[in-house]
Design a protein around this motif. Structure first.
Motif, PDB file in Angstrom:
ATOM      1  N   ALA A 283       0.857  -1.197   0.000  1.00 45.92           N
ATOM      2  CA  ALA A 283       0.000   0.000   0.000  1.00 45.92           C
ATOM      3  C   ALA A 283       0.886   1.237   0.000  1.00 45.92           C
ATOM      4  O   ALA A 283       1.942   1.251   0.640  1.00 45.92           O
ATOM      5  CB  ALA A 283      -0.894   0.006   1.229  1.00 45.92           C
ATOM      6  N   CYS A 284       0.479   2.257  -0.713  1.00 43.04           N
ATOM      7  CA  CYS A 284       1.297   3.464  -0.764  1.00 43.04           C
ATOM      8  C   CYS A 284       1.014   4.333   0.466  1.00 43.04           C
ATOM      9  O   CYS A 284      -0.048   4.239   1.073  1.00 43.04           O
ATOM     10  CB  CYS A 284       1.069   4.223  -2.060  1.00 43.04           C
ATOM     11  N   PRO A 285       1.987   5.152   0.860  1.00 38.58           N
ATOM     12  CA  PRO A 285       1.793   5.971   2.069  1.00 38.58           C
ATOM     13  C   PRO A 285       0.927   7.215   1.821  1.00 38.58           C
ATOM     14  O   PRO A 285       0.617   7.928   2.765  1.00 38.58           O
ATOM     15  CB  PRO A 285       3.220   6.381   2.431  1.00 38.58           C
ATOM     16  N   CYS A 286       0.577   7.469   0.586  1.00 36.56           N
ATOM     17  CA  CYS A 286      -0.214   8.646   0.170  1.00 36.56           C
ATOM     18  C   CYS A 286       0.640   9.909   0.092  1.00 36.56           C
ATOM     19  O   CYS A 286       1.604  10.057   0.831  1.00 36.56           O
ATOM     20  CB  CYS A 286      -1.375   8.960   1.106  1.00 36.56           C
ATOM     21  N   CYS A 287       0.235  10.774  -0.801  1.00 34.26           N
ATOM     22  CA  CYS A 287       0.834  12.106  -0.903  1.00 34.26           C
ATOM     23  C   CYS A 287      -0.194  12.987  -1.577  1.00 34.26           C
ATOM     24  O   CYS A 287      -1.338  12.569  -1.781  1.00 34.26           O
ATOM     25  CB  CYS A 287       2.147  12.043  -1.701  1.00 34.26           C
ATOM     26  N   SER A 288       0.211  14.197  -1.948  1.00 35.04           N
ATOM     27  CA  SER A 288      -0.808  15.126  -2.451  1.00 35.04           C
ATOM     28  C   SER A 288      -1.288  14.779  -3.863  1.00 35.04           C
ATOM     29  O   SER A 288      -2.166  15.434  -4.401  1.00 35.04           O
ATOM     30  CB  SER A 288      -0.275  16.563  -2.396  1.00 35.04           C
ATOM     31  N   ARG A 289      -0.713  13.739  -4.466  1.00 33.12           N
ATOM     32  CA  ARG A 289      -1.247  13.302  -5.769  1.00 33.12           C
ATOM     33  C   ARG A 289      -2.501  12.439  -5.596  1.00 33.12           C
ATOM     34  O   ARG A 289      -3.220  12.170  -6.547  1.00 33.12           O
ATOM     35  CB  ARG A 289      -0.219  12.465  -6.513  1.00 33.12           C
ATOM     36  N   CYS A 290      -2.696  11.995  -4.373  1.00 32.21           N
ATOM     37  CA  CYS A 290      -3.754  11.019  -4.103  1.00 32.21           C
ATOM     38  C   CYS A 290      -5.146  11.659  -4.275  1.00 32.21           C
ATOM     39  O   CYS A 290      -5.411  12.720  -3.727  1.00 32.21           O
ATOM     40  CB  CYS A 290      -3.584  10.560  -2.662  1.00 32.21           C
ATOM     41  N   THR A 291      -5.993  10.999  -5.019  1.00 37.26           N
ATOM     42  CA  THR A 291      -7.357  11.517  -5.177  1.00 37.26           C
ATOM     43  C   THR A 291      -8.377  10.591  -4.520  1.00 37.26           C
ATOM     44  O   THR A 291      -9.584  10.748  -4.698  1.00 37.26           O
ATOM     45  CB  THR A 291      -7.717  11.661  -6.671  1.00 37.26           C
ATOM     46  N   ILE A 316      -2.831  -1.756  -2.775  1.00 36.09           N
ATOM     47  CA  ILE A 316      -3.810  -0.678  -2.613  1.00 36.09           C
ATOM     48  C   ILE A 316      -3.019   0.623  -2.789  1.00 36.09           C
ATOM     49  O   ILE A 316      -2.225   1.012  -1.923  1.00 36.09           O
ATOM     50  CB  ILE A 316      -4.466  -0.744  -1.213  1.00 36.09           C
ATOM     51  N   MET A 317      -3.199   1.260  -3.937  1.00 38.82           N
ATOM     52  CA  MET A 317      -2.337   2.379  -4.308  1.00 38.82           C
ATOM     53  C   MET A 317      -3.162   3.640  -4.583  1.00 38.82           C
ATOM     54  O   MET A 317      -4.333   3.570  -4.946  1.00 38.82           O
ATOM     55  CB  MET A 317      -1.528   2.018  -5.557  1.00 38.82           C
ATOM     56  N   GLY A 318      -2.482   4.799  -4.434  1.00 35.31           N
ATOM     57  CA  GLY A 318      -3.213   6.049  -4.452  1.00 35.31           C
ATOM     58  C   GLY A 318      -3.376   6.744  -5.786  1.00 35.31           C
ATOM     59  O   GLY A 318      -4.316   7.506  -5.974  1.00 35.31           O
ATOM     60  N   CYS A 319      -2.443   6.516  -6.729  1.00 34.37           N
ATOM     61  CA  CYS A 319      -2.547   7.286  -7.964  1.00 34.37           C
ATOM     62  C   CYS A 319      -1.904   6.551  -9.128  1.00 34.37           C
ATOM     63  O   CYS A 319      -1.447   5.422  -8.979  1.00 34.37           O
ATOM     64  CB  CYS A 319      -1.898   8.664  -7.782  1.00 34.37           C
ATOM     65  N   GLU A 320      -1.817   7.229 -10.230  1.00 32.57           N
ATOM     66  CA  GLU A 320      -1.322   6.570 -11.445  1.00 32.57           C
ATOM     67  C   GLU A 320       0.202   6.547 -11.562  1.00 32.57           C
ATOM     68  O   GLU A 320       0.740   6.000 -12.505  1.00 32.57           O
ATOM     69  CB  GLU A 320      -1.951   7.192 -12.691  1.00 32.57           C
ATOM     70  N   VAL A 321       0.938   7.144 -10.558  1.00 35.26           N
ATOM     71  CA  VAL A 321       2.402   7.149 -10.647  1.00 35.26           C
ATOM     72  C   VAL A 321       2.958   5.737 -10.465  1.00 35.26           C
ATOM     73  O   VAL A 321       3.567   5.170 -11.368  1.00 35.26           O
ATOM     74  CB  VAL A 321       3.024   8.118  -9.616  1.00 35.26           C
ATOM     75  N   ASN A 322       2.765   5.171  -9.245  1.00 29.12           N
ATOM     76  CA  ASN A 322       3.225   3.800  -9.005  1.00 29.12           C
ATOM     77  C   ASN A 322       2.063   2.824  -8.929  1.00 29.12           C
ATOM     78  O   ASN A 322       2.266   1.612  -8.903  1.00 29.12           O
ATOM     79  CB  ASN A 322       3.995   3.713  -7.676  1.00 29.12           C
ATOM     80  N   GLY A 323       0.880   3.384  -8.811  1.00 25.57           N
ATOM     81  CA  GLY A 323      -0.294   2.547  -8.579  1.00 25.57           C
ATOM     82  C   GLY A 323      -0.491   1.437  -9.590  1.00 25.57           C
ATOM     83  O   GLY A 323      -0.456   0.253  -9.238  1.00 25.57           O
ATOM     84  N   PRO A 324      -0.632   1.754 -10.845  1.00 30.93           N
ATOM     85  CA  PRO A 324      -0.888   0.686 -11.818  1.00 30.93           C
ATOM     86  C   PRO A 324       0.239  -0.348 -11.843  1.00 30.93           C
ATOM     87  O   PRO A 324      -0.012  -1.539 -11.975  1.00 30.93           O
ATOM     88  CB  PRO A 324      -0.998   1.435 -13.145  1.00 30.93           C
TER      89      PRO A 324
HETATM   90 FE1  SF4 Z   1       1.685   9.441  -3.892  1.00 30.33          FE
HETATM   91 FE2  SF4 Z   1       0.796   7.983  -5.934  1.00 30.33          FE
HETATM   92 FE3  SF4 Z   1       3.059   7.255  -4.674  1.00 30.33          FE
HETATM   93 FE4  SF4 Z   1       0.729   6.966  -3.480  1.00 30.33          FE
HETATM   94  S1  SF4 Z   1       1.403   5.916  -5.349  1.00 30.33           S
HETATM   95  S2  SF4 Z   1       2.557   7.888  -2.578  1.00 30.33           S
HETATM   96  S3  SF4 Z   1      -0.427   8.721  -4.199  1.00 30.33           S
HETATM   97  S4  SF4 Z   1       2.717   9.134  -5.865  1.00 30.33           S
END
Ligand code: SF4
Length: 376
Positions: A283-291, A316-324
């Motif tokens: 799971a990602c730690p979240c950042c301001s890219r997270c929607t 369980i990932m927050g955005c399209e950077v590393n998520g997919p």
């Molecule tokens: Fe931020 Fe996206 Fe990485 Fe999660 S996966 S920490 S939302 S860049």
């Protein structure tokens, strides 16, 4: 004169390139239907929080722990009036029960007679030689192993004087002199633990003992603390030892529910590649890219995912950077995208899920992946 013939010098291996070293050679003992030591898997233990006298509640706790991967459960038996309840629990438990005995050796003998699968005593508070001999004879009659459970906080005074404190050598000497006493009556179904609340002392004590005997070792750090601190302290200490090939069973002691201990132990063994059961959650730690609310989603999903025993990797990932990427390299995963979620199974994008439907739909899909894996 104590018989020390069984001890041989086993060189404690050191870390090589961060790879888990070959397992230390330990003799095999039997606890109920579990084999401990040798090449047998490192078993996960915990300790019941429910008082033994509340039989049904106690069994409910044991069953829950067994479901999530606990293989051995220890129960404190502080009084003779508790032995009847222990008998019923032993008869109905799905996993072996170890009776935890302090001060009164007769409690251990009584527990042995009502069907317990193993005994644990602390040599700091059962000190009479004859009592220890009687205890070991009973264990032998009932084919039960004994854990010599040394605790740095309750070492005999003579060792504290001799070693100038509760040093790793003093802790080890306490365990090995007890083992020698048991050997006097031919008892060798022995497991040893050497717990201190300080990680560095604990590591040094286990290394010292591992180099001086071939008895299986139960790893643990005592009084580790609340979940976050305790898991870090235990994960560090036990992780170092496991990387060196030391350890045959373990407990991650936490000031939390026993379920947390089992989940933490499972994750530790899994992260070292020593066991593979259960869900590995990426799971990602979240950042301001997270929607999307990844942390909230983790909190909702983790209790369900922690019940899974089948090896599965969940992202369980927050955005399209590393998520997919992470979601795609997992058995199943979700990645946030513009306020909703994309579901991946085995690297294939399957569908988009709204915030309202994601929890239920995702868990349904996870269950299907688990069933598919079990069917293979
Ligand atoms: Fe931020 Fe996206 Fe990485 Fe999660 S996966 S920490 S939302 S860049």
């Amino acid at each position: 004169m104590a018989n020390r013939d069984f001890r041989k010098n086993i060189t404690s291996p050191c870390l090589r390139d961060g790879v888990v070293n070959p397992r230390r050679h330990s003799r095999v003992i039997t606890l109920g239907r579990i084999k401990i030591g040798g090449d047998h898997s490192i078993s996960i233990q915990s300790m019941c929080r429910t008082p033994v006298t509340r039989v049904d509640e106690c069994l409910k706790e044991i069953n829950t722990l067994a479901t999530i991967g606990c293989e051995i459960i220890r129960i404190a038996i502080p009084h003779h009036s508790h032995v009847t309840a222990l008998q019923e629990i032993c008869a109905r438990s799905p996993i072996p029960i170890v009776a935890d005995i302090h001060f009164d050796y007769r409690l251990a003998i009584a527990a042995a007679k009502v069907g317990v699968h193993g005994l644990r005593y602390n040599p700091g508070n059962i000190t009479n030689h004859q009592h220890i001999i009687e205890l070991s004879k009973t264990a032998s009659d009932y084919h039960l192993p004994i854990r010599i459970g040394v605790n740095a906080a309750s070492l005999p005074d003579r060792l504290i004087q001799q070693y100038g404190g509760a040093s790793p050598e003093a802790i080890t000497e306490c365990a090995l002199s007890q083992a020698s006493m048991l050997e006097e009556v031919g008892f060798t179904q022995i497991k040893i633990s050497l717990k201190a609340s300080d990680p560095l002392t604990t590591i040094a004590a286990y290394r010292c003992c591992a180099s001086r005997c071939d008895y299986p070792l139960h790893l643990g750090l005592t009084e580790a603390g609340p979940p976050l601190t305790g898991a870090i302290k235990s994960g560090f200490s036990l992780g170092v030892l496991l990387m060196e090939g030391i350890g045959d069973t373990l407990r991650i002691s936490l000031s939390a529910s026993a379920s947390n201990e089992v989940i933490a132990a499972r994750q530790l063994l899994r992260s070292l590649g020593l066991r593979n059961e259960g869900a590995e959650i990426i799971a990602c730690p979240c950042c301001s890219r997270c929607t999307v609310d990844v942390i909230g989603m983790m909190e909702k999903l983790e209790p369900h995912l922690s019940l899974i025993k089948t090896p599965i990797r969940v992202a369980i990932m927050g955005c399209e950077v590393n998520g997919p990427g992470e979601a795609a390299s997992s058995d199943i995963g979700i990645a946030g995208a513009n306020g909703s979620w994309v579901l991946f199974i085995k690297g294939e994008k399957v569908c988009k899920l709204s915030n309202n439907e994601v929890e239920a739909s995702f868990m349904k899909r996870v269950q299907q992946v688990v069933i598919d894996k079990q069917g293979r």
